[in-house]
Design an enzyme around this catalytic site. Structure first.
Site, PDB file in Angstrom:
ATOM      1  N   GLU A   1       0.847  -1.200   0.000  1.00 14.79           N
ATOM      2  CA  GLU A   1       0.000   0.000   0.000  1.00 14.79           C
ATOM      3  C   GLU A   1       0.884   1.252   0.000  1.00 14.79           C
ATOM      4  O   GLU A   1       0.747   2.147   0.831  1.00 14.79           O
ATOM      5  CB  GLU A   1      -0.994  -0.035   1.173  1.00 14.79           C
ATOM      6  CG  GLU A   1      -1.923  -1.231   1.079  1.00 14.79           C
ATOM      7  CD  GLU A   1      -3.194  -1.153   1.913  1.00 14.79           C
ATOM      8  OE1 GLU A   1      -3.323  -0.303   2.797  1.00 14.79           O
ATOM      9  OE2 GLU A   1      -4.104  -1.991   1.641  1.00 14.79           O
TER      10      GLU A   1
ATOM     11  N   GLU B   1      -4.724  -9.004  -0.376  1.00 15.41           N
ATOM     12  CA  GLU B   1      -5.545  -8.675   0.807  1.00 15.41           C
ATOM     13  C   GLU B   1      -7.000  -8.594   0.360  1.00 15.41           C
ATOM     14  O   GLU B   1      -7.336  -7.786  -0.516  1.00 15.41           O
ATOM     15  CB  GLU B   1      -5.111  -7.355   1.452  1.00 15.41           C
ATOM     16  CG  GLU B   1      -3.779  -7.460   2.155  1.00 15.41           C
ATOM     17  CD  GLU B   1      -3.376  -6.224   2.933  1.00 15.41           C
ATOM     18  OE1 GLU B   1      -4.273  -5.498   3.410  1.00 15.41           O
ATOM     19  OE2 GLU B   1      -2.159  -5.988   3.052  1.00 15.41           O
TER      20      GLU B   1
HETATM   21  O1  AHR Z   1      -5.242  -6.021   6.840  1.00 16.87           O
HETATM   22  C1  AHR Z   1      -5.217  -4.832   7.557  1.00 16.87           C
HETATM   23  C2  AHR Z   1      -4.560  -3.693   6.775  1.00 16.87           C
HETATM   24  O2  AHR Z   1      -5.349  -3.370   5.663  1.00 16.87           O
HETATM   25  C3  AHR Z   1      -3.208  -3.965   6.189  1.00 16.87           C
HETATM   26  O3  AHR Z   1      -2.168  -3.776   7.097  1.00 16.87           O
HETATM   27  C4  AHR Z   1      -3.120  -2.938   5.098  1.00 16.87           C
HETATM   28  O4  AHR Z   1      -2.293  -3.370   4.030  1.00 16.87           O
HETATM   29  C5  AHR Z   1      -4.576  -2.734   4.686  1.00 16.87           C
HETATM   30  O5  AHR Z   1      -4.901  -1.402   4.640  1.00 16.87           O
END
Ligand code: AHR
Length: 490
Positions: free
Chosen positions: A173, A296
């Protein structure tokens, strides 16, 4: 009426086993308490790693585990987490609750966990606050056999032989917690850092660049244009929320039918985003050499009352199970581009498959969906043609199918998203032998909020489903409301 027709002679690409991957961050109780309790703990463990969670994850054939973040990855300095305990440096986990990170769980513990699970390691490197040299040294420490200061340091730390390092991520991110960068700046940095992520003899490392979230299409466009030649994969993050406003995200286990509907509806956004980003990737990579890595995904609700809000601890209901099934069906459909996905997060955080309460471990409804779908790993995707009934403008049922070419077995997985009504459902399979047998396993809950607790750990669990008829090559049934099922035709 929901009718599905599957032709087993019309096969497509393989469904990558890695789309059934997981993600574990130093966040809340995912690592500490969840995976690692320390050698001195009364909870059965091997070198501090909980044995109950190892057994449960192995039963899912877990293919890959991403670590150490997440946002944490870009403030993680791996050298603070190696060597004797007394040398481990404490730090504050500034992103996740300002709690002390002891670094007791580091590189050796993570790689040992992967070995115990029999899964591949996906290590996320620090591009946000780490140096090129630090990243280069980590890859050397992990995967170079001998002849370097790092391989000697690893040997001093009682691990002479290198580990396999199949996947390495370069920044997480980077448009937000990973450094607030523009795609132009990130892609230049990516090219620089990745240059020094080496494949040492005996190891081939696949490099994964930080991709976009949701519909941030310009990120994908710029990064693909500038750096697609230097990457194996590009990531994508999308979380399913009732509302993106954090104060109105809804509760994980007490909710209305309207909130059920929203989660189902927003689960389908994953399909829209994959299509949107794929179109851009196709522009620069028509041969689809670069993998899309959805590293994710999952549902995200308000943290359970009384827990640290930054620990992202939530319950998990049959609603999450149906949402997970929709995601898997979507990943299957895009198997020409999507080669890996990692649920956020494995234990005690967000849409976890496992929840731990001291020495008690429970499996969530989402765990059981991984179990129902694990047979699809590495199978050949089968195209289906489906007619579905309507559930408030969404398909009432959602089906995916695959063929195990070695055994000739066909697996059909389906969910009924309707929270209150059984779905009239049929599958017609063309091209199979006439005397095929059919069996089915199903997951459902008595309420829309049904979930498992330490007191009632089997409340939502898989059962055999026999309430179907078989007529020649057609299977028909009434699929219970709010359910996920896998039919096996063999
Ligand atoms: O999964 C929780 C968070 O969500 C992670 O650390 C981040 O990459 C995303 O914003």
């Amino acid at each position: 009426m929901n009718k599905t027709i599957i032709d087993v002679t019309k096969t497509k690409e393989t469904i990558s086993r890695y789309i059934y991957g997981h993600f574990a961050e130093h966040l809340g109780r995912c690592i500490y308490d969840g995976m690692w309790v320390g050698k001195e703990s009364g909870i059965p463990n091997h070198n501090g790693i909980r044995l109950d969670i190892v057994e449960a994850l192995k039963a899912l054939n877990i293919p890959v585990l991403r670590w150490p973040g997440g946002c944490f990855a870009d403030e993680y300095h791996w050298k603070e987490g190696i060597g004797p305990d007394r040398n481990r440096k404490k730090q504050i986990n500034t992103h996740w609750g300002m709690v002390t990170e002891t670094n007791a769980f580091g590189t050796h513990e993570f790689m040992e966990l992967c070995e115990m699970l029999g899964c591949d390691a996906y290590v996320a490197g620090n591009l946000g606050s780490g140096t090129v040299k630090e990243m280069q040294d980590w890859v050397d420490y992990l995967s170079c056999e001998k002849g370097t200061a790092m391989s000697e340091l690893r040997t001093e730390n009682k691990r002479p032989q290198p580990w396999k390092l199949p996947f390495f991520g370069i920044g997480n991110e980077s448009w937000a917690c990973g450094g607030n960068m523009t795609p132009e700046f990130y892609s230049d940095l990516y090219k620089r850092y990745q240059t020094y992520v080496r494949s040492y003899p005996g190891n081939s490392v696949r490099k994964i660049a930080c991709g976009a979230y949701d519909d941030y299409y310009n990120w994908t466009d710029v990064v693909m244009k500038n750096a697609s030649a230097q990457m194996w994969g590009l990531s994508l993050h999308y979380y399913t929320r009732v509302n993106n406003n954090f104060s109105e995200m809804g509760c994980s286990h007490e909710f209305t039918e309207e909130e059920w509907y929203k989660i189902i509806k927003y689960s389908y956004l994953m399909d829209e985003y994959i299509e949107g980003h794929s179109r851009i990737m196709d522009k620069y990579d028509p041969e689809k050499k670069v993998a899309m890595v959805v590293d994710e995904w999952g549902t995200w609700y308000k943290a359970i009352a009384g827990t640290n809000k930054r620990f992202l601890h939530q319950q998990n209901t049959i609603r999450d199970a149906v949402s997970a099934a929709i995601h898997f069906n979507t990943f299957h459909k895009h198997n020409d581009r999507v080669k890996m996905a990692n649920l956020a997060q494995t234990i005690n955080v967000l849409q976890a498959v496992i929840l731990t309460y001291d020495d008690v471990m429970i499996k969530t409804p989402t765990y059981h969906v991984f179990d129902l779908y694990k047979e699809h790993m590495d199978n050949t995707f089968l195209e289906i043609s489906a007619e579905t009934s309507d559930y408030l403008g969404l398909p009432e049922t959602d089906t995916t199918a695959s063929l195990n070419s070695e055994t000739g077995t066909v697996y059909v997985s389906v969910c009924n998203s309707n929270p209150g009504k059984a779905a009239e459902y049929s599958i017609e399979i063309l091209g199979i032998k006439g005397d095929s047998k059919v069996s089915c396993r199903i997951l459902t809950g008595s309420e829309i909020t049904s979930h498992n607790t330490p007191e009632n750990p089997e409340n939502v669990s898989i059962a055999d489903f026999k309430d179907f008829t078989v007529n020649a090559n057609k299977v028909s049934c009434m699929l219970p409301p709010r359910s996920v099922a896998t039919f096996k035709v063999y």
